[in-house]
Design an enzyme around this catalytic site. Sequence first.
Site, mmCIF file in Angstrom:
data_model
loop_
_atom_site.group_PDB
_atom_site.id
_atom_site.type_symbol
_atom_site.label_atom_id
_atom_site.label_comp_id
_atom_site.label_asym_id
_atom_site.label_seq_id
_atom_site.Cartn_x
_atom_site.Cartn_y
_atom_site.Cartn_z
ATOM 1 N N TYR A 108 -8.606 1.241 0.761
ATOM 2 C CA TYR A 108 -7.435 2.100 0.586
ATOM 3 C C TYR A 108 -7.655 3.059 -0.595
ATOM 4 C CZ TYR A 108 -2.565 3.216 -0.746
ATOM 5 O OH TYR A 108 -1.404 3.852 -1.082
ATOM 6 N N LYS A 111 -7.940 7.191 -0.469
ATOM 7 C CA LYS A 111 -7.094 8.066 -1.284
ATOM 8 C C LYS A 111 -7.967 8.958 -2.188
ATOM 9 C CE LYS A 111 -2.784 6.862 -0.193
ATOM 10 N NZ LYS A 111 -1.858 7.837 0.426
ATOM 11 N N SER A 153 -2.646 7.439 -5.365
ATOM 12 C CA SER A 153 -2.326 6.134 -5.952
ATOM 13 C C SER A 153 -3.264 5.851 -7.112
ATOM 14 C CB SER A 153 -2.506 5.062 -4.871
ATOM 15 O OG SER A 153 -2.571 3.773 -5.442
#
Lengths: 329, 329
Positions: free
Chosen positions: A151, A155, A127
Site C-alpha cells: 500500500y 501511494k 499517506s
Amino acid sequence: MKVLVIGAAGMVGRKLLEQVAASPDVLGGDIDALTLVDVIEPTAPEALASVASCKAIDLSTDGAAASLIAGRPDLIFHLAAVVSGEAEADFEKGYRVNLDGGRALLEAIRQEGQSAPYRPRLVFASSVAVLGAPFPEKIGDEFFATPLTSYGTQKAIMELLLADYARRGFLDGIGIRLPTICVRPGKPNAAASGFFSNIIREPLSGKEAVLPVDDSVRHWFVSPRSAVGFFTHAATLDLSKVGPRCNLIMPGLSATVAEQIAALETVAGSKAVSLIRREPDPVIEGIVGSWARDFDPKRALELGFTAEDDFEEIIRIHIDDELDGKIGA
Amino acid sequence: MKVLVIGAAGMVGRKLLEQVAASPDVLGGDIDALTLVDVIEPTAPEALASVASCKAIDLSTDGAAASLIAGRPDLIFHLAAVVSGEAEADFEKGYRVNLDGGRALLEAIRQEGQSAPYRPRLVFASSVAVLGAPFPEKIGDEFFATPLTSYGTQKAIMELLLADYARRGFLDGIGIRLPTICVRPGKPNAAASGFFSNIIREPLSGKEAVLPVDDSVRHWFVSPRSAVGFFTHAATLDLSKVGPRCNLIMPGLSATVAEQIAALETVAGSKAVSLIRREPDPVIEGIVGSWARDFDPKRALELGFTAEDDFEEIIRIHIDDELDGKIGA
C-alpha cells in the site's frame, strides 16, 4: 466549476461532501456539476443533490478513467484506495486499484488535454505509509520514502507520477500525506490502527474498548474535521507556492496512548477511562512499533495547513461532529 | 549459474561483459548460460561465446519479459533504459520502456515463481537522477527522491517496485544509483553531461573539446571500471546486510571542472589542457546547475562498494582501459 470526487463513499469522501454542502464556496467557486464516484454508488448530501450525479465505477477498469475525465472536471479529488491490509493480502488487487487505477486517471487527464487545453487540479490522498522505519525522532519533509507495505509503495509511486504529470504541465497536482485519522466514526474495525479510535469512541458511548498496546506507544493523529480541511485547503491553495515537491506531510498531533487516555479522562471522566480494557497483543504491538511517531511538517504549516494542538480538542471534535455534542453513558 | 543481462549493448553492459569474460568467477559462480538482450542485438565477448545467446528484444513488448524469465535465470542485470533526454522528449516512450518494461520484468519473475519456487537476484541500474534540487551540500542516504525529469521519475518508481517485490519475497533485489560515468568512451555526444567526459577524452587524443560551463561547476563521478565493479559487487553481496532499503547511492568522486582540468594537466600536460575551448552555454549551465554535486554514500561504502579517490585516477583508468595505456597527440 465542475468537481469530481473519486472515492466519495469512503469516510473522508463523505465528510468532505458534508463540508462542501455546509459551505458551498469552500472549494473556491460555485459548483455547477459534482460527480461522485466509488466502487459502490455514493450518496450526495441533500444540499448538493441538484448538481450531483453518483456513479458506481471501478477506476481500474478499462475506459473508466477516460469516461470520468471526458466531462472535463476542473477539480478532482482522488481519495479511492484499497486499504493497507487488503493491499498486503491481495497483491494484484492492490496494484490494480491503487497504482493502475490512479495512473489511468493521470493518463486520461493527459490525453484529454491533447485535443484542447485542459489542466485540472488533482488533489491526491496519500499517506505517511509511504515512509518506512527506522525513523528519526521527528520525521522531516525531506525524509526518504522507503515504504514497508505494498500500500505504501503504491501511494509513493502515485506521488511520483503526480509530481511528474504536474511538472510536465498536464495537471496541477498536490498530494496529501494523511496522518492516522482519529477519532474515526463508525464501528470498531479490524485495522491494526483501529484501537487508537476505539479507546476514545467506544467509552464516549458507554461501551468497552480493547487496548492492545502499551500506554507509552506514540502515534501521529488528525481529526476527521482537519483531514477534510487539508483537502479543501489543497483545492484552493496557490500551487506556485508549493512547487515541484508537491507531496506534503500534513500537520498532526503526536500523542502517546497515555496522553489519549488522560485527555479522555479530562473530557469524559474516570468512568469513561474505566471502560478501556488492557489486552496486550504482541502482533499489533509489532505492527504499530514500525509506524512513524512524530513529524516536523514545516512546509505544510508554512502553506497554511492546520491540525489540532492537543488531544482533548480531537475528542471534543468527535463529540461535536458525531455525538451532537453529548457524551453517552 | 544462468545469467541474464538486459541492456547488454549499452556502455555499462558491454564493459560488464568484458569484465566477466576476463574474470569468469566475478559473478560468484560458473556461468552455464548467458542471455544477452537489448533493443539491438548485443555481441558476446569471445571468451563467453560458447555459453552466450544474444537477442534483440524490447522488454516493453507483450510477452517479452515472460519469454526471458521462462529460462529461470539465477542472476539478472537490468541495465536497459531510454536515456534522460529521450525520456523527456518522448513522454510515452520513456514510460513504456523505463517503467512498463521494468515492471513487466518484475511481474514475469513473480508469476514464474507461482508454479514452482523461483527467486532470482535482480541488480537494477538506477541513477542519482531520482533526486532533485535543491540539495544539501552533501546528499545523504536518507534524502528524499523528488526527481525533476521523467527519467528520474521512472527510475524512482522502479526502485520502489524493486523494493516491494523483494520485500514480498518474489526476488532478491538491489538498486544501484549510478553517479555520472566519466570518462565515457566513444565519441562526444549531445547529452548535457557529455562535456565532463569530452574535456578529458578528446584532449587525451589530441583533439579539441568544448567546455560550456564555468570551472567552478562541481559534479559526482565514477569511472566505467568502478561502475562495473558496483554491478559485480551487487551480484555477489550478502543481501541480508542490505535489508529493505535496497536502493543505494553509490560511492563516487566529487570534483569541480577546475579539478578535472588540473588532473588532466598533471597526467597529460599543458598541451592537452590547451585543447579545451571555453564556450559558455547558458542552457547547459542551467541544466547542470540543478544536478547533485556531492554525496555522503555511507551505506554503500559500509557494504564494500568502492570508487575513485581522485580525478587523476579516473583519467589513468581511461588511458589504461581505452587507450592501451598511451596518450595520443
